[in-house]
Scaffold this motif. Structure first.
Motif, short mmCIF file in Angstrom:
data_model
loop_
_atom_site.label_atom_id
_atom_site.label_comp_id
_atom_site.label_asym_id
_atom_site.label_seq_id
_atom_site.Cartn_x
_atom_site.Cartn_y
_atom_site.Cartn_z
N ARG A 1 -0.53 -10.03 2.60
CA ARG A 1 -0.62 -8.73 3.13
C ARG A 1 0.65 -7.78 3.04
N PRO A 2 1.73 -8.33 2.62
CA PRO A 2 2.88 -7.30 2.59
C PRO A 2 2.81 -6.78 1.13
N GLN B 1 -0.25 -6.14 -0.15
CA GLN B 1 -0.79 -5.01 -0.28
C GLN B 1 -0.53 -3.86 0.42
N ARG B 2 0.22 -4.16 1.49
CA ARG B 2 0.64 -2.86 2.18
C ARG B 2 1.68 -1.83 1.29
N TYR B 3 2.42 -2.50 0.36
CA TYR B 3 3.18 -1.49 -0.57
C TYR B 3 2.39 -1.06 -1.82
N ASP C 1 -0.69 -0.26 -1.36
CA ASP C 1 -1.44 0.83 -0.79
C ASP C 1 -0.57 2.03 -0.41
N GLU C 2 0.52 1.64 -0.04
CA GLU C 2 1.80 2.84 0.04
C GLU C 2 1.93 3.44 -1.04
#
Length: 234
Positions: free
Chosen positions: A148-149, A151-153, A155-156
């Motif tokens: 998840r971390p 994927q967060r970055y 996406d950002e």
């Protein structure tokens, strides 16, 4: 001749010519901002290789110049008040050098404000987010089972590339004429190669961004500045 003997950083990285601006850096995306700007502006300077090892960036000598232990940092022996000026933070250095030289910061207050706006976009968004993308994609964070971390970055990074791509529509440079905003932004776009993340963030789907980076890398001062200082001390 300027006297830099009171600066303890001179004990570890002695100035050969104390009359010119002293750059303490390493060729990272943040580090090359300063060297590219100096090359573009034609400001005489001397570059010192400060590696990212604790022995360098956490040494008492370097911390005396930047207590935040990050490159780049400078000493300008010809400061605005007639005395040497020390400065850290790559964005602050870009703005200072542009104002000192009168170059790459626009020709009026409106242009200057828009240029600084995009410098801040890089400082507060593109740089930190791409840096985290690199950590979770190539370095220690890539080994974490929880993705998840990462994927967060991812996406950002995609979102920020989309912002940049839209802003570049119909433009050669981000704030009109070539400026310190481009010197701030483009090295971080180039970092996606190092992080091996161009495909995962869809870099080439952002045609304006891809063409923009190519234009930037073709500039002679950029080609030179990307190699300064050398990764190994002289």
């Amino acid at each position: 001749m300027a006297d830099l003997s009171n600066f303890s950083i001179n004990d570890k990285w002695p100035a050969k010519d104390p009359n010119v601006l002293q750059l303490y850096s390493f060729p990272t995306p943040n580090g090359v901002k300063a060297s590219i700007a100096l090359e573009e502006m034609g400001i005489p300077y001397e570059a010192h290789t400060v590696t990212l090892s604790d022995a360098d960036v956490k040494s008492p000598e370097f911390l005396s110049l930047n207590p935040n232990n990050k490159i780049p940092a400078i000493i300008d022996p010809n400061g605005p008040d007639g005395t040497p000026l020390t400065l850290f933070e790559s964005g602050a250095i870009l703005i200072y050098l542009a104002e000192k030289s009168g170059k790459l910061i626009g020709s009026n207050a409106t242009e200057k404000a828009h240029i600084i706006q995009w410098v801040m976009f890089q400082m507060g968004g593109l740089g930190p987010m791409f840096g985290q993308l690199g950590f979770f994609s190539k370095f220690a964070g890539s080994q974490w089972e929880d993705k998840r971390p990462q994927q967060r970055y991812i996406d950002e990074a995609k979102r920020l590339l989309g912002v940049l791509d839209g802003a570049l529509e119909g433009k050669t440079w981000i704030a009109g004429d070539y400026s310190i905003a481009d010197i701030a932004i483009a090295p971080w776009l180039r970092a996606l190669d190092f992080y091996e993340t161009k495909d995962v963030v869809g870099f080439y789907d952002h045609k304006n961004v891809a063409a923009y980076l190519d234009r930037f890398l073709e500039r002679p001062a950029v080609e030179k500045g990307l190699q300064i200082p050398p990764r190994e001390p002289a």
